[in-house]
Design a protein around this motif. Structure first.
Motif, PDB file in Angstrom:
ATOM      1  N   ASP A  66      19.961  45.084  47.101  1.00 48.00           N
ATOM      2  CA  ASP A  66      21.228  45.789  47.306  1.00 48.00           C
ATOM      3  C   ASP A  66      21.120  47.033  48.169  1.00 48.00           C
ATOM      4  OD1 ASP A  66      22.473  44.900  43.980  1.00 48.00           O
ATOM      5  OD2 ASP A  66      22.348  43.786  45.854  1.00 48.00           O
ATOM      6  N   PRO A  67      20.179  47.942  47.890  1.00 41.23           N
ATOM      7  CA  PRO A  67      20.105  49.115  48.766  1.00 41.23           C
ATOM      8  C   PRO A  67      19.753  48.727  50.202  1.00 41.23           C
ATOM      9  CG  PRO A  67      18.495  49.276  46.969  1.00 41.23           C
ATOM     10  CD  PRO A  67      19.206  47.997  46.789  1.00 41.23           C
ATOM     11  N   ILE A  68      18.942  47.684  50.353  1.00 41.19           N
ATOM     12  CA  ILE A  68      18.593  47.225  51.705  1.00 41.19           C
ATOM     13  C   ILE A  68      19.824  46.651  52.393  1.00 41.19           C
ATOM     14  CG2 ILE A  68      17.084  45.725  53.023  1.00 41.19           C
ATOM     15  CD1 ILE A  68      15.414  47.556  51.512  1.00 41.19           C
ATOM     16  N   LEU A  69      20.624  45.905  51.633  1.00 41.27           N
ATOM     17  CA  LEU A  69      21.834  45.335  52.209  1.00 41.27           C
ATOM     18  C   LEU A  69      22.745  46.436  52.712  1.00 41.27           C
ATOM     19  CD1 LEU A  69      23.891  43.061  52.752  1.00 41.27           C
ATOM     20  CD2 LEU A  69      24.706  43.391  50.429  1.00 41.27           C
ATOM     21  N   ILE A  70      22.900  47.464  51.909  1.00 41.95           N
ATOM     22  CA  ILE A  70      23.796  48.544  52.307  1.00 41.95           C
ATOM     23  C   ILE A  70      23.309  49.204  53.587  1.00 41.95           C
ATOM     24  CG2 ILE A  70      24.698  50.787  51.626  1.00 41.95           C
ATOM     25  CD1 ILE A  70      24.821  49.774  48.810  1.00 41.95           C
ATOM     26  N   LEU A  71      22.003  49.431  53.658  1.00 39.46           N
ATOM     27  CA  LEU A  71      21.464  50.004  54.896  1.00 39.46           C
ATOM     28  C   LEU A  71      21.664  49.051  56.064  1.00 39.46           C
ATOM     29  CD1 LEU A  71      18.190  51.836  53.895  1.00 39.46           C
ATOM     30  CD2 LEU A  71      20.315  52.805  54.726  1.00 39.46           C
ATOM     31  N   ALA A  72      21.501  47.751  55.792  1.00 37.57           N
ATOM     32  CA  ALA A  72      21.719  46.776  56.863  1.00 37.57           C
ATOM     33  C   ALA A  72      23.162  46.832  57.343  1.00 37.57           C
ATOM     34  CB  ALA A  72      21.366  45.369  56.380  1.00 37.57           C
ATOM     35  N   LEU A  73      24.091  47.027  56.417  1.00 42.78           N
ATOM     36  CA  LEU A  73      25.498  47.144  56.802  1.00 42.78           C
ATOM     37  C   LEU A  73      25.718  48.400  57.643  1.00 42.78           C
ATOM     38  CD1 LEU A  73      27.310  46.009  53.527  1.00 42.78           C
ATOM     39  CD2 LEU A  73      26.946  44.722  55.616  1.00 42.78           C
ATOM     40  N   VAL A  74      25.056  49.480  57.264  1.00 36.82           N
ATOM     41  CA  VAL A  74      25.160  50.703  58.060  1.00 36.82           C
ATOM     42  C   VAL A  74      24.638  50.436  59.472  1.00 36.82           C
ATOM     43  CG1 VAL A  74      24.309  53.061  58.345  1.00 36.82           C
ATOM     44  CG2 VAL A  74      25.016  52.272  56.104  1.00 36.82           C
ATOM     45  N   VAL A  75      23.547  49.696  59.547  1.00 35.10           N
ATOM     46  CA  VAL A  75      22.988  49.351  60.861  1.00 35.10           C
ATOM     47  C   VAL A  75      24.010  48.585  61.687  1.00 35.10           C
ATOM     48  CG1 VAL A  75      21.306  47.872  62.033  1.00 35.10           C
ATOM     49  CG2 VAL A  75      20.574  49.363  60.172  1.00 35.10           C
ATOM     50  N   VAL A  76      24.664  47.621  61.045  1.00 41.57           N
ATOM     51  CA  VAL A  76      25.641  46.811  61.777  1.00 41.57           C
ATOM     52  C   VAL A  76      26.833  47.661  62.220  1.00 41.57           C
ATOM     53  CG1 VAL A  76      27.239  44.882  61.571  1.00 41.57           C
ATOM     54  CG2 VAL A  76      24.949  44.687  60.649  1.00 41.57           C
ATOM     55  N   VAL A  77      27.249  48.596  61.369  1.00 41.67           N
ATOM     56  CA  VAL A  77      28.356  49.471  61.767  1.00 41.67           C
ATOM     57  C   VAL A  77      27.950  50.315  62.967  1.00 41.67           C
ATOM     58  CG1 VAL A  77      29.724  51.470  61.083  1.00 41.67           C
ATOM     59  CG2 VAL A  77      29.438  49.584  59.510  1.00 41.67           C
ATOM     60  N   ILE A  78      26.723  50.845  62.906  1.00 47.64           N
ATOM     61  CA  ILE A  78      26.245  51.688  64.004  1.00 47.64           C
ATOM     62  C   ILE A  78      26.041  50.874  65.264  1.00 47.64           C
ATOM     63  CG2 ILE A  78      24.253  52.999  64.825  1.00 47.64           C
ATOM     64  CD1 ILE A  78      23.962  54.194  62.086  1.00 47.64           C
ATOM     65  N   GLY A  79      25.410  49.722  65.094  1.00 55.38           N
ATOM     66  CA  GLY A  79      25.064  48.945  66.275  1.00 55.38           C
ATOM     67  C   GLY A  79      26.226  48.176  66.853  1.00 55.38           C
ATOM     68  N   GLY A  80      27.248  47.947  66.060  1.00 59.08           N
ATOM     69  CA  GLY A  80      28.353  47.149  66.552  1.00 59.08           C
ATOM     70  C   GLY A  80      28.287  45.745  65.981  1.00 59.08           C
TER      71      GLY A  80
END
Lengths: 299, 256, 336
Positions: free
Chosen positions: A222-236
């Motif tokens: 779960d914490p990794i998923l959330i960070l991955a989502l942040v990455v996707v928001v940042i990266g587009g």
């Protein structure tokens, strides 16, 4: 804070970033092509670790256990895709979010049924223990170097797949226009299943490699998923390049801030600031560009 | 005040290598019904997007009722009197027909931060809405939920909503799209009845309607205006004939 | 009129049950009902965003938790009068909602979901870091708030206060969604592009409803701090945000009452099943998936249909030249 220490943390940041990339690229591909947001992606990361542990216990061999764990992840993914995701392609984001959320609740509980609630430590493979002096004065763990290498290779293979193969061309085309790909008579269903299985295997791979570093426990993803989502928001959303750049940014930023902030600010608020640093980064990027740095679709 | 309601000055927009709007200059006089025609892919949608504020031009200026609106957000333009109807029906599905128009009427108020009185009972919103529904021919269908209305009724509703915001100019994006014979007749009668009361920019494929209603016609091909004039001038214009060679004036050709 | 009558009767019936049953059944059930009312209020706030505005937020737990922390901290500092503490808790959560909303609402669709999730996590980590307030373990609240000379220590009294507040919130929320403001909000849900095209700037309306919903969630949080006499970062977790969404969808979105029923269902499900197994989540997950995939509506919707209280009636089809074309489908899958 010596230069060697700083460089070591930088390496850690890159390595963490590459793990995040493996996760984030799966999220972004699945969204870009299938327009599905998959909150169960973290569960696939977690299952990677669990499957590795189980396969090791069974075969006593890493050479067998790693592929087995990957296959296990892919199988789970195929089942998920067929049973839960297919009906969701036509539905809106709410249905997808809730259904995949329900799945992640299920998986988090299922692993406690099978393996208990305790966090299970995994040891680093014996042939990969030890360190190597890549910078004079700082020994860097071999294991971390190896998984960084594996992630880079995985990334390159993914790049080659997407840019050089027929399947890759279909994936790119499907990302832009599903209807046309379907109209060309390509089996869109199969393509979707493949993409999903691929993304799941990347997540499972990340879980397998991080297992010995993070230990295996319910909710590990779960914490990794959330960070991955942040990455996707940042990266587009929908951009693989964005996932890579975003992941490296997040990985390095997160790791460095954990080390540097306590040096600069020594109050009770320190650990809060450390945890929040990545989200502040995300907020700044959003102020700069509403759709992230490399959005593939106009936001 | 200027005699021109809408002035487009050297508008340019490109998507990568694709030039969608190529130095477009166009002026529309007050009270005029101006039709914009062109083959598929000519860039009409992109132009409309820049007029309504959903797309930002790369270069050029748009002046509306004397004001530079080039970079204004969509809602501001609507408040200045630029009303539009959509090519693909765009209404509030869960509202009734009357509710749809009432919400448009509500938009003319300075703000809607009123949280208590039920909107359905506010006469100053519902009465004009009912009148507008009558005007567009939906008088008896006020209580019908919009999602259950036919396509033709949707087009009428679109027009009603555009009229509701006290427009200075109506931008009608293919109001005839997808209509059957009876409905087309009803719609063109409707348009004829409002012609002259409003300045209208009409984007259309249906040539009968265009030639019947338009005071002036501009032809958009490949992002450029290749001709602009009265119906007769356009009918006989060589470049226009070339552009339309192979295109049928067919009211069923409704793709933008 | 029958429809209005039937729905009204149904609501009155539910209210009557809520008033009479729990204290009759004893302390355990009174506390249980209090919890339902509190989560119901939080879920209602999510419905205002989800069902009425079309905003899928995965961060409402943050505002719930902020309200809980505010009330808990105020009590520890000696501010125990509910008439002071609760409005303050609401205010603080509204401020957080303003901050989170002003940034998140610049994004749309999937991005919005992810961004609300991320910001909620920020608040979560912040709460975890509060060493003086127990960090990850949280802190106990020494006593409940009081209403001047009325103590809320008694479970039945507290329950009625909570129930009263819930009824008040439902009433206020229903006025809001029926008002001119509410029409704009619903218009945004149906078709944001259209809303802008008629002249409403969507952002500011979305921000206002986001702040209002945040305030309601904050009130629920303050009540939770009172109910459990304990506050911890768990009240801020994204799992709770997800559970609130689940409650709304299980109970019927876009109804205000549905979320409350959904909360009742969720808590009852958990309560009953955890008597049999600690792994009740194993069943809830698939239940949620099944509801999404297989059912068209939630509990309240089904209840309305079963009792003939139906949806709002559409005008009967009138014959005329306008109707020669076949009825068109409403726009397919036009999701928020």
């Amino acid at each position: 804070m010596t230069l060697a220490l700083l460089l070591e943390q930088l390496f850690n940041g890159v390595q963490f970033g590459l793990m995040l990339f493996l996760m984030a690229v799966g999220v972004t591909l699945v969204f870009g092509i299938m327009r599905v947001i998959n909150l169960a992606h973290g569960a696939l990361f977690m299952l990677g670790g669990y499957f590795l542990m189980a396969a090791l216990a069974w075969t006593q061999s890493y050479a067998l256990a790693v592929p087995l764990a990957l296959i296990g992840g892919a199988l789970v993914a195929v089942v998920i895709e067929i049973v839960v995701l297919r009906p969701l392609y036509r539905r809106g984001p709410l249905d997808q979010v809730l259904a995949t959320f329900g799945l992640s609740l299920f998986f988090n509980e299922a692993v406690t049924v099978i393996w208990g609630r305790e966090s299970i430590p995994l040891s680093i493979p014996p042939f990969l223990t030890g360190s190597v002096e890549i910078i004079p004065g700082a020994a860097y763990p071999i294991y971390r170097l190896v998984i960084t290498g594996v992630a880079i290779v995985a990334g390159l293979l993914l790049y080659l797949l997407i840019t050089r193969t027929r399947v890759g061309a279909l994936i790119r085309a499907g990302s832009d226009n599903r209807e046309i790909v379907a109209a060309l008579g390509i089996n869109i269903s199969l393509l979707y299943t493949l993409v999903f299985a691929l993304s799941a295997m990347l997540a499972a791979l990340a879980g397998i490699m991080m297992g010995p570093l993070l230990s295996v426990e319910p909710g590990a993803g779960d914490p990794i998923l959330i960070l991955a989502l942040v990455v996707v928001v940042i990266g587009g959303i929908g951009s693989v390049r964005g996932a890579l750049v975003g992941a490296l940014m997040v990985g390095i930023f997160d790791t460095l801030s954990r080390v540097l902030i306590p040096l600069v600010i020594q109050t009770n608020a320190t650990s809060a600031l450390v945890g929040m640093a990545v989200y502040v980064l995300m907020a700044v990027v959003l102020l700069f560009s509403r759709t992230g740095l490399f959005a593939a679709h106009r936001g | 005040m200027s005699e021109f309601v809408l002035e487009i000055h050297h508008l340019c927009k490109a998507f990568g290598a694709l030039i969608a709007t190529d130095d477009v200059t166009l002026s529309i006089r007050k009270g005029e019904t101006h039709a914009l025609i062109g083959p598929n892919g000519a860039g009409k949608t992109t132009l409309v997007g820049q007029l309504t504020g959903e797309l930002r031009p790369d270069a050029g200026r748009i002046t509306f009722d004397g004001r530079d609106i080039t970079n204004l957000p969509t809602a501001r333009r609507a408040r200045l009197g630029l009303a539009r109807s959509f090519q693909i029906t765009s209404i509030f599905d869960s509202f009734t027909a009357e509710g749809n128009v009432a919400l448009a009427v509500q938009a003319t108020e300075p703000h809607s931060f009123r949280f208590w009185t039920p909107a359905e009972r506010i006469a100053r919103l519902r009465q004009p809405a009912r009148r507008l529904l009558e005007d567009v021919g939906l008088g008896r269908l006020g209580n019908l939920i919009a999602s259950r209305m036919s396509h033709g009724q949707h087009r009428q509703l679109e027009l009603g909503m555009a009229l509701a915001i006290h427009p200075v100019m109506l931008l009608l994006d293919e109001p005839m799209a997808g209509l059957g014979i009876e409905e087309s007749r009803a719609m063109s009668q409707l348009l004829a009845s409002i012609k002259g009361q409003y300045t209208i920019l009409l984007i259309e494929h249906d040539m009968d309607v265009v030639f019947a209603l338009a005071d002036r016609i501009s032809v958009l091909v490949g992002g450029r205006i290749i001709a602009s004039g009265t119906a007769d001038e356009i009918r006989n214009h060589p470049a226009v004939r070339v552009a339309y060679l192979g295109e049928e004036d067919n009211e069923l050709d409704a793709d933008g | 009129m029958t429809f209005l009558g039937r729905r009204g009767v149904l609501l009155l019936l539910l209210l009557a049950v809520a008033i009479v049953l729990p204290p009759y059944l004893g302390t355990y059930y009174t506390r249980f009902a209090t919890q339902i009312a509190i989560y119901g209020m939080a879920a209602l706030s999510v419905d205002l965003l989800l069902g009425y505005t079309g905003l899928i937020t995965f961060g409402q737990a943050a505002l719930f938790g902020v309200g809980a922390y505010a009330a808990g901290m105020l009590t520890v500092y000696g501010v125990t009068n509910a008439f002071v503490a609760w409005p303050l808790a609401i205010l603080v959560s509204m401020l957080f909602a303003l901050a989170i909303g002003s940034l998140s609402l610049r994004t749309r669709g999937f991005q919005f979901i992810m961004v609300t999730l991320a910001f909620a996590q920020m608040v979560y980590y912040f709460a975890q870091s509060l060493r003086n307030w127990g960090g990850d373990d949280g802190f106990t609240v020494p006593q409940r708030n009081h209403l001047g000379f009325v103590s809320l220590a008694d479970h039945a009294t507290f329950y009625y206060v909570v129930l009263g507040l819930l009824v008040l919130v439902v009433f206020i929320a229903s006025r809001i969604v029926g008002s001119e403001f509410g029409m704009v909000i619903r218009g945004i849900r149906d078709n944001e592009r259209r809303v802008a095209a008629v002249g409403f700037p969507p952002y500011r309306y979305k921000l206002v409803i986001f702040v209002i919903a945040g305030g309601i969630a904050g009130l629920a949080g303050a009540l939770m701090a009172n109910h459990a006499k304990f506050v911890s970062p768990a009240t801020l977790s994204w799992q709770l945000s997800g559970e609130l969404l689940a409650m709304v969808i299980l109970g019927s979105a876009n109804s205000l009452i549905g979320p409350i029923l959904g909360a009742a269902f969720f808590l009852a499900f958990r309560d009953v099943l955890s008597d049999f197994t600690e792994h009740w989540m194993l069943f809830f997950g698939p239940l949620l998936v099944a509801r999404v995939l297989l059912l068209k509506d939630g509990i309240w919707g089904m209840l309305l249909r079963a009792t003939g209280a139906g949806d709002a009636p559409a005008a009967p089809e009138v014959d005329g030249p306008e109707l020669t074309a076949p009825i068109a489908d409403s726009k397919p899958g036009r999701s928020p």
